[in-house]
Design a protein around this motif. Structure first.
Motif, PDB file in Angstrom:
ATOM      1  N   GLU A 154     -70.195  72.134 -27.849  1.00 30.15           N
ATOM      2  CA  GLU A 154     -71.449  71.389 -27.843  1.00 30.15           C
ATOM      3  C   GLU A 154     -71.637  70.627 -26.537  1.00 30.15           C
ATOM      4  OE1 GLU A 154     -75.114  70.208 -29.011  1.00 30.15           O
ATOM      5  OE2 GLU A 154     -73.803  71.658 -30.018  1.00 30.15           O
ATOM      6  N   THR A 207     -65.743  70.598 -25.305  1.00 31.27           N
ATOM      7  CA  THR A 207     -66.158  71.167 -26.586  1.00 31.27           C
ATOM      8  C   THR A 207     -67.358  72.082 -26.331  1.00 31.27           C
ATOM      9  OG1 THR A 207     -67.679  69.350 -27.060  1.00 31.27           O
ATOM     10  CG2 THR A 207     -65.413  69.111 -27.857  1.00 31.27           C
ATOM     11  N   GLU A 252     -66.557  68.221 -34.134  1.00 27.42           N
ATOM     12  CA  GLU A 252     -66.627  69.520 -33.470  1.00 27.42           C
ATOM     13  C   GLU A 252     -65.480  70.426 -33.897  1.00 27.42           C
ATOM     14  OE1 GLU A 252     -69.340  70.242 -31.566  1.00 27.42           O
ATOM     15  OE2 GLU A 252     -69.865  68.274 -32.399  1.00 27.42           O
ATOM     16  N   THR A 297     -61.675  69.666 -33.467  1.00 26.07           N
ATOM     17  CA  THR A 297     -61.293  69.090 -32.185  1.00 26.07           C
ATOM     18  C   THR A 297     -60.694  67.714 -32.437  1.00 26.07           C
ATOM     19  OG1 THR A 297     -63.077  70.296 -31.095  1.00 26.07           O
ATOM     20  CG2 THR A 297     -62.111  68.438 -29.912  1.00 26.07           C
ATOM     21  N   TRP A 299     -65.626  63.542 -25.861  1.00 26.32           N
ATOM     22  CA  TRP A 299     -66.262  64.758 -26.394  1.00 26.32           C
ATOM     23  C   TRP A 299     -66.359  65.865 -25.361  1.00 26.32           C
ATOM     24  CZ3 TRP A 299     -68.246  59.794 -26.614  1.00 26.32           C
ATOM     25  CH2 TRP A 299     -69.133  59.434 -25.612  1.00 26.32           C
TER      26      TRP A 299
END
Length: 791
Positions: free
Chosen positions: A709, A707, A204, A198, A704
């Motif tokens: 996660e 993603t 990630e 990413t 973030w």
């Protein structure tokens, strides 16, 4: 019973060796409507900042490297008219492009991907047995060509709704749709890497359907066109236009006539759920093109804001054509089995929602056939095995077994129902309110696709018809049973199934209108003879107009005030305001259906369907009206009235960094929030992708969101994924220390521990320490952004 064979044609058909009817006037040639669309597209693009040279280079690439080789490969399965074969072949060509680009990029030679289309062209030119595939079979009638050209021009106009918000300069580029920098960052990642991570948070991996971005990356390498221009202007246009023709080809294959193909394309694009309300929806739903109930419409900004959905829709058409052939042809050649084995490879990474819906449709085919015939439908079982194999591969390899925020959530989508949100009806989502909205949604779908009932129960239970019906049924089931944390994503399952619902409904409607059944007078005692063709057409037109008129009368009666729940209007009054317009439409349609049943007339039943389609027509008119009024009142170019998600100077500084660094260089930044002015932690939106987007470089921690996660952390932290805290706090602390307290130790830690070589700062909200220039070399500044090189 198999699908209606192609030999079963209507009077508009022109087959090989059969000259078109009437004098050979030039306008009857399919080149005229095609040329009009191309000229209009070039003019619109030029008006929105794309030079004719750039459009020409892009067009040559798509034509010679995508559509033409794809058409030749498709003609190994079936040869037809040029327009159909180019459109379906474009889908095949995109698949070839991606499958060639991936190894070429992995080997560090992205331009080597051009060898694949060049090899296809050479082989088909040099091998005598393949040269016949350069020649078309038959010619499309003028009415078909002009109808599709009209659809394309409307979609081109609708695309300007997106263009006007995405200019090339400041402040327009700073207020795009929030997902545009996300798409742009992934294009940059696919342009320079194949060991994908990413780009805005390198911890990630990429668990996403990324084939559309691979197409844009390959195009950028081959043409030299900026990724921003491809994402915001060019790449989706040929996909959208080819999809119109490909869906028409599907409709012709299903119902066996050119008329059916053209009507399928019209229905797929413009048959929208009735909107009998005189009031305007919440501005978000209005501006993005949502209708009062979720009808899977393509006349939404998702046509551009979700390039993966648009791209996947086109690539899915040839796969469906092959599956239909496998189910209906008496003998299936090996080459079609080979195509069935290969085509899902392109679809699986284009959009994750298509193969699961096809899998469900094939399961339904097997179940229905088992119940009717007490035997296994072997071809459907083989197709199911192939699709299941590719789906498992995609889930484990491309998507890493992640759900990406999709999970069980019965009726969750109704909490975001446009009519419910606009009236505040769903602010308190009680069970009965969701049931009311569910009932309205079901009525909307019945109005759009009730024509399918015209096939009759026996025909509807045949494998090919079950397959077509299984796709929208599966999409509707996902819409009602699952929810997505990002909102609206579960609707893509339904949106992707829309062309196949349109094909089935068109097939059924034409069966009704052409059915030769004995008719009985509803009033009087005599029997009615069949109406002549002209009278039938007038009757159909009159039924459509009646539906249109009824909706406008209901809107006028309802008034233009939004019925919002509040001190002056209780929930019961809003429930009544939501329900009664639909009740009127339903009561009139039900009464007409009873009369048709008493008359034992298939044609009368077709008039009822035409009436309901007339009720659907004002919705599309309203959407186009919004698009025009928005441009007229708020400007047609370089708008800056969306969310402020990109900081001034990001584009210029990002491109400077791209031009003065290596693709493997790592960047660190001090900014992790997308929205300007939102300083509080709880208000920080973690969808900040602009640095990775414009620099085409990987960033240690820019943000973030989006993603796998982040979606998992929703359950842990109890907040939406765009508001989660980063799950690697030490990495984030090391990153931020270099900007808040720059020193040889803090900056050296970024360099030595993480491999960071560049610092990209934004100073409008959380400016870095003024000591930073003492420990890193300022290389470039633009707007509120600066680029430093670590010493």
């Amino acid at each position: 019973m198999a699908l209606t064979p192609l030999a079963e044609r209507d009077e508009s058909d022109t087959s090989p060796g059969r000259p078109p009817r009437g004098p050979g006037t030039p306008w009857r040639s399919g080149w005229w409507p095609a040329g009009l669309v191309l000229v209009a597209a070039a003019a619109v693009l030029h008006a929105y900042g794309v030079s004719l040279v750039t459009s020409g280079v892009f067009g040559l690439y798509v034509g010679l490297a995508v559509a033409l080789p794809g058409m030749l490969l498709w003609r190994l399965l079936r040869r037809g008219p040029l327009g159909e074969d180019l459109a379906v072949g474009a889908a095949v060509g995109y698949g070839l492009e991606i499958l060639a680009y991936v190894p070429a990029r992995a080997l560090g030679a992205p331009l080597a991907a051009l060898a694949a289309p060049a090899a296809v062209l050479a082989v088909f030119a040099l091998v005598p047995g393949l040269r016949r595939n350069w020649r078309s079979v038959g010619r499309a009638p003028a009415g078909w060509s002009w109808t599709l050209a009209g659809i394309a021009l409307v979609l081109l106009f609708w695309s300007t709704v997106y263009f006007r918000h995405h200019g090339f300069g400041w402040p327009s580029y700073g207020r795009p749709d929030i997902d545009l920098p996300f798409h742009l960052a992934l294009v940059g990642e696919l342009k320079h890497h194949m060991d994908l991570v990413t780009p805005w948070v390198v911890s990630e991996p990429v668990y996403y359907h990324w084939f559309a971005y691979a197409d844009m990356a390959a195009t950028s390498w081959a043409t030299g066109i900026e990724p921003y221009v491809l994402v915001a202007r060019l790449s989706m246009l040929p996909v959208i236009l080819a999809s119109v023709v490909a869906v028409a080809a599907l409709g012709r294959r299903v119902a066996g006539s050119w008329r059916a193909g053209a009507l399928t394309a019209v229905a797929a694009c413009f048959v929208l759920a009735p909107d009998p309300y005189g009031w305007v929806q919440d501005l978000f739903y209005r501006d993005y093109g949502f209708n009062p109930v979720d009808d899977g419409s393509d006349i939404r900004l998702t046509l551009w804001t979700s390039p993966t959905q648009t791209f996947g829709s086109l690539l899915f058409v040839p796969l469906m054509l092959v599956v239909l052939d496998v189910l209906r042809d008496p003998v299936v050649p090996r080459r079609k089995w080979a195509a069935l084995a290969v085509l899902p490879a392109a679809v699986m990474g284009a959009k994750a929602s298509f193969l699961p819906t096809l899998l469900c449709a094939l399961l339904l085919v097997l179940a229905v056939h088992l119940l009717r015939r007490r035997s296994l439908h072997r071809r459907a079982a083989v197709a199911l095995g192939i699709v299941l194999g590719w789906m498992v591969f995609a889930q484990l390899v491309l998507f890493g077994g992640e759900s990406q925020g999709l999970g069980l959530g019965p009726l969750d989508v109704l909490r975001r129902n446009p009519a419910g949100v606009s009236t505040h009806y769903t602010e308190d989502p009680r069970g009965y309110r969701l049931v009311v909205l569910l009932a309205l949604t079901l009525l909307g779908w019945a109005a759009m696709w009730c024509g399918a009932a015209g096939l009759g129960l026996r025909r509807l239970l045949d494998p090919d018809a079950v397959l077509l019906a299984g796709l929208p049924l599966a999409g509707f089931a996902v819409l009602l049973l699952f929810g997505h944390s990002g909102g609206q994503a579960e609707g893509f399952f339904l949106q992707g199934a829309r062309p196949y619902a349109a094909a089935l409904a068109t097939w059924g409607l034409l069966s009704l209108l052409s059915g030769r059944f004995r008719q009985r007078a509803v009033l009087g005692r005599g029997r009615l003879s069949l109406l002549p063709g002209r009278s039938r057409r007038r009757a159909v037109f009159g039924a459509v107009l009646a539906g249109v008129a009824l909706v406008y009368v209901i809107r006028l009666a309802g008034g233009g005030e939004v019925p919002i729940i509040g001190p002056e209007r209780r929930a019961a009054a809003v429930t009544l305001a939501l329900v009664w317009p639909w009740a009127v439409v339903g009561a009139v349609a039900l009464g007409a259906a009873v009369l048709a049943w008493r008359a034992r007339s298939a044609f009368a039943a077709g008039l009822v369907v035409a009436f309901l389609l007339g009720c659907c027509a004002p919705t599309a008119v309203r959407q186009m009206g919004y698009a025009y009024a928005d441009g007229r009142d708020n400007g047609w170019h370089d708008r800056a009235d969306l969310w402020p998600v990109v900081t001034e100077g990001t584009l210029e500084a990002g491109r400077w960094l791209r031009d003065h660094s290596s693709p493997g260089d790592l960047v660190a930044t001090n900014m992790h929030c997308a929205y300007e002015g939102h300083r509080g932690r709880s208000a920080c939106d973690r969808r900040h992708f602009g640095i990775a987007a414009y620099s085409e470089r990987r960033v240690l921690v820019e943000s973030w969101a989006y993603t796998a996660e982040a979606h998992d952390q929703e359950l842990v932290q109890g907040v939406p994924q765009e508001h989660t805290e980063y799950w690697l706090p030490r990495v984030l602390a090391d990153n931020d220390a270099a900007f808040a307290d720059p020193s040889p130790e803090t900056i050296g830690r970024l360099r030595d521990r993480y491999g960071v070589r560049w610092l990209f700062t934004e100073d409008d909200i959380m400016p870095p320490s003024p000591e930073l220039p003492r420990h890193a070399t300022l290389m470039f500044r633009a707007g509120h952004c600066a680029v430093y090189k670590i010493k």
